[in-house]
Design a protein around this motif. Structure first.
Motif, PDB file in Angstrom:
ATOM      1  N   PRO A 293     -14.054  32.939  36.155  1.00 23.54           N
ATOM      2  CA  PRO A 293     -13.136  33.700  37.008  1.00 23.54           C
ATOM      3  C   PRO A 293     -13.027  35.159  36.564  1.00 23.54           C
ATOM      4  N   LYS A 294     -12.868  36.034  37.533  1.00 22.23           N
ATOM      5  CA  LYS A 294     -12.792  37.475  37.259  1.00 22.23           C
ATOM      6  C   LYS A 294     -11.524  37.863  36.516  1.00 22.23           C
ATOM      7  N   THR A 295     -10.515  37.005  36.527  1.00 20.26           N
ATOM      8  CA  THR A 295      -9.255  37.334  35.853  1.00 20.26           C
ATOM      9  C   THR A 295      -9.352  37.202  34.336  1.00 20.26           C
ATOM     10  N   ILE A 296     -10.411  36.565  33.842  1.00 19.80           N
ATOM     11  CA  ILE A 296     -10.591  36.428  32.392  1.00 19.80           C
ATOM     12  C   ILE A 296     -11.125  37.742  31.827  1.00 19.80           C
ATOM     13  N   LYS A 297     -10.409  38.266  30.863  1.00 23.09           N
ATOM     14  CA  LYS A 297     -10.864  39.450  30.128  1.00 23.09           C
ATOM     15  C   LYS A 297     -11.553  38.947  28.859  1.00 23.09           C
ATOM     16  N   VAL A 298     -12.780  39.342  28.667  1.00 19.13           N
ATOM     17  CA  VAL A 298     -13.597  38.800  27.584  1.00 19.13           C
ATOM     18  C   VAL A 298     -13.520  39.694  26.348  1.00 19.13           C
ATOM     19  N   ASN A 299     -13.182  39.084  25.212  1.00 21.95           N
ATOM     20  CA  ASN A 299     -13.218  39.785  23.920  1.00 21.95           C
ATOM     21  C   ASN A 299     -14.585  39.644  23.274  1.00 21.95           C
ATOM     22  N   SER A 300     -15.141  38.431  23.319  1.00 19.22           N
ATOM     23  CA  SER A 300     -16.456  38.204  22.711  1.00 19.22           C
ATOM     24  C   SER A 300     -17.117  36.982  23.336  1.00 19.22           C
TER      25      SER A 300
END
Length: 134
Positions: free
Chosen positions: A61-68
């Motif tokens: 989903p586009k709402t997930i902000k990815v750290n790593s």
């Protein structure tokens, strides 16, 4: 490193007479071969990882902000460390991951709430989609 190739070279050296074994292992040629095998393995893994990394965004989903993101090509797993804006977004993401047919063996772990930013962090683990595997 490609352990099979290194093991094969070491077996060949083991067949050398004792007085030549240590000398063979200390030779620059031996060290160069080992480095070449390591580079070859890194290049192969990079070629395998590139299409996976380039397309991973279309599976989450586009709402997930990815750290790593980490890829385990041996076990064909993706581990993503990320966060969403709030618990409501987390619930939507969780529901999507439980019902989607695009991903398999999905796990959400280490779910935590950041009291300062009011965000929900987590680890997302899933199998690499088969169409992205080499």
């Amino acid at each position: 490193l490609n352990e099979a190739k290194i093991e094969e070279i070491n077996k060949q050296i083991a067949n050398f007479p004792k007085e030549y074994q240590e000398e063979a292992l200390n030779q620059e040629f031996y060290k160069s071969i080992i480095h070449f095998i390591a580079l070859d393995n890194l290049i192969k893994n990079k070629k395998q990882a590139t299409p996976i990394l380039a397309n991973i965004g279309s599976y989450i989903p586009k709402t997930i902000k990815v750290n790593s993101i980490s890829l385990d090509l041996n076990n064909k797993k993706v581990t993503l460390q990320g966060w969403v804006a709030n618990w409501l977004e987390y619930a939507k993401v969780k529901k999507y991951l439980e019902t989607t047919k695009n991903l398999s063996n999905v796990q959400l772990t280490d779910v935590n709430f950041d009291k300062q930013k009011y965000t929900v962090g987590f680890n997302l683990i899933f199998d690499i989609p088969s169409n992205l595997l080499p």
